[in-house]
Motif scaffolding. Structure first.
Motif, mmCIF file in Angstrom:
data_model
loop_
_atom_site.group_PDB
_atom_site.id
_atom_site.type_symbol
_atom_site.label_atom_id
_atom_site.label_comp_id
_atom_site.label_asym_id
_atom_site.label_seq_id
_atom_site.Cartn_x
_atom_site.Cartn_y
_atom_site.Cartn_z
ATOM 1 N N CYS A 17 42.246 18.001 58.748
ATOM 2 C CA CYS A 17 42.438 19.436 58.539
ATOM 3 C C CYS A 17 43.205 19.661 57.243
ATOM 4 N N ARG A 18 42.645 20.412 56.356
ATOM 5 C CA ARG A 18 43.325 20.807 55.129
ATOM 6 C C ARG A 18 42.663 22.088 54.624
ATOM 7 N N TYR A 19 43.335 22.733 53.699
ATOM 8 C CA TYR A 19 42.824 23.999 53.185
ATOM 9 C C TYR A 19 41.837 23.715 52.057
ATOM 10 N N ASN A 20 40.577 23.744 52.370
ATOM 11 C CA ASN A 20 39.550 23.493 51.367
ATOM 12 C C ASN A 20 39.150 24.754 50.616
ATOM 13 N N PHE A 21 39.321 25.898 51.211
ATOM 14 C CA PHE A 21 38.804 27.131 50.643
ATOM 15 C C PHE A 21 39.820 27.884 49.793
ATOM 16 N N VAL A 22 41.084 27.511 49.785
ATOM 17 C CA VAL A 22 42.106 28.187 48.995
ATOM 18 C C VAL A 22 42.674 27.180 48.004
ATOM 19 N N PRO A 23 42.570 27.426 46.713
ATOM 20 C CA PRO A 23 43.161 26.479 45.765
ATOM 21 C C PRO A 23 44.694 26.538 45.859
ATOM 22 N N LEU A 24 45.301 25.378 45.853
ATOM 23 C CA LEU A 24 46.753 25.352 45.940
ATOM 24 C C LEU A 24 47.388 25.896 44.674
ATOM 25 N N ILE A 25 46.801 25.618 43.521
ATOM 26 C CA ILE A 25 47.278 26.169 42.252
ATOM 27 C C ILE A 25 46.130 27.000 41.680
ATOM 28 N N PRO A 26 46.300 28.310 41.591
ATOM 29 C CA PRO A 26 45.187 29.140 41.088
ATOM 30 C C PRO A 26 44.929 28.851 39.610
ATOM 31 N N PRO A 27 43.709 29.055 39.162
ATOM 32 C CA PRO A 27 43.403 28.821 37.743
ATOM 33 C C PRO A 27 44.135 29.832 36.860
ATOM 34 N N GLN A 28 44.422 29.424 35.629
ATOM 35 C CA GLN A 28 45.102 30.304 34.684
ATOM 36 C C GLN A 28 44.154 31.404 34.239
ATOM 37 N N ILE A 29 44.647 32.622 34.233
ATOM 38 C CA ILE A 29 43.840 33.785 33.865
ATOM 39 C C ILE A 29 44.025 34.063 32.378
ATOM 40 N N GLU A 30 42.933 34.150 31.657
ATOM 41 C CA GLU A 30 42.950 34.498 30.242
ATOM 42 C C GLU A 30 42.570 35.969 30.104
ATOM 43 N N PRO A 31 43.521 36.856 29.787
ATOM 44 C CA PRO A 31 43.173 38.272 29.676
ATOM 45 C C PRO A 31 42.315 38.543 28.446
ATOM 46 N N GLN A 32 41.379 39.438 28.574
ATOM 47 C CA GLN A 32 40.517 39.860 27.476
ATOM 48 C C GLN A 32 41.013 41.215 26.974
ATOM 49 N N LEU A 33 42.004 41.196 26.098
ATOM 50 C CA LEU A 33 42.580 42.434 25.581
ATOM 51 C C LEU A 33 41.721 42.976 24.446
ATOM 52 N N PRO A 34 41.528 44.273 24.410
ATOM 53 C CA PRO A 34 40.761 44.850 23.301
ATOM 54 C C PRO A 34 41.591 44.844 22.022
ATOM 55 N N ALA A 35 40.934 45.131 20.924
ATOM 56 C CA ALA A 35 41.636 45.233 19.647
ATOM 57 C C ALA A 35 42.665 46.347 19.730
ATOM 58 N N ARG A 36 43.827 46.107 19.128
ATOM 59 C CA ARG A 36 44.890 47.109 19.125
ATOM 60 C C ARG A 36 45.655 47.020 17.816
ATOM 61 N N ILE A 37 46.222 48.127 17.412
ATOM 62 C CA ILE A 37 47.025 48.170 16.190
ATOM 63 C C ILE A 37 48.477 47.980 16.591
ATOM 64 N N THR A 38 49.065 46.878 16.123
ATOM 65 C CA THR A 38 50.438 46.564 16.510
ATOM 66 C C THR A 38 51.453 47.058 15.494
ATOM 67 N N GLN A 39 51.064 47.139 14.246
ATOM 68 C CA GLN A 39 51.975 47.624 13.214
ATOM 69 C C GLN A 39 51.235 48.630 12.352
ATOM 70 N N ALA A 40 51.826 49.791 12.207
ATOM 71 C CA ALA A 40 51.239 50.811 11.336
ATOM 72 C C ALA A 40 52.364 51.662 10.773
ATOM 73 N N SER A 41 52.291 51.935 9.471
ATOM 74 C CA SER A 41 53.317 52.776 8.838
ATOM 75 C C SER A 41 52.669 53.615 7.751
ATOM 76 N N LEU A 42 53.129 54.845 7.653
ATOM 77 C CA LEU A 42 52.667 55.780 6.632
ATOM 78 C C LEU A 42 53.878 56.177 5.804
ATOM 79 N N THR A 43 53.860 55.844 4.521
ATOM 80 C CA THR A 43 54.992 56.120 3.635
ATOM 81 C C THR A 43 54.494 56.779 2.357
ATOM 82 N N ARG A 44 55.432 57.417 1.663
ATOM 83 C CA ARG A 44 55.130 58.038 0.369
ATOM 84 C C ARG A 44 55.689 57.151 -0.727
ATOM 85 N N ASP A 45 54.868 56.940 -1.770
ATOM 86 C CA ASP A 45 55.278 56.190 -2.949
ATOM 87 C C ASP A 45 54.935 57.045 -4.167
#
Length: 122
Positions: A17-45
């Motif tokens: 008897c053992r747990y065959n249907f439940v993984p003891l360590i779940p697989p690592q999830i790789e998130p699929q993040l959409p493109a995003r703007i992390t740095q943006a600045s508007l300045t006058r020169d």
């Protein structure tokens, strides 16, 4: 004696008897993040507005577009091609007078960010 015999017969079945249907360590999830703007600045020169932006995340190569506004009045548009090697973009716009400037950034048909520079009340 019967109990001992019953335990000996059931021992191989109970030991398997053992747990065959439940993984003891779940697989690592790789998130699929959409493109995003992390740095943006508007300045006058001087008489020039300078917009700097960086796109992060996983994205297909394409054009980062900007639409310039002074208040509600459109001033123009521009775009720069970005890919995995080139993720930063710099846009400039000649604007000699002070105003309520906005720059709307879009990538792949989706608006990602609006950056504002208010030198006067909108």
């Amino acid at each position: 004696m019967r109990a001992l015999l019953l335990c000996l017969l059931l021992a191989p079945a109970l030991g398997a008897c053992r747990y065959n249907f439940v993984p003891l360590i779940p697989p690592q999830i790789e998130p699929q993040l959409p493109a995003r703007i992390t740095q943006a600045s508007l300045t006058r020169d001087g008489e020039t507005l300078r917009l700097q932006a960086q796109v992060d995340g996983r994205f297909e190569p394409g054009y980062l577009g900007v639409a310039w506004f002074n208040g509600a009045a459109p001033l123009g548009t521009d775009s720069v091609y970005l890919d995995a090697a080139q993720r930063r973009a710099t846009f400039t716009l000649r604007a000699p007078e002070k105003g309520a400037y906005r720059a709307v950034l879009s990538f792949g048909g989706a608006v990602l960010r609006q950056v504002e520079l208010y030198e006067v009340q909108p």
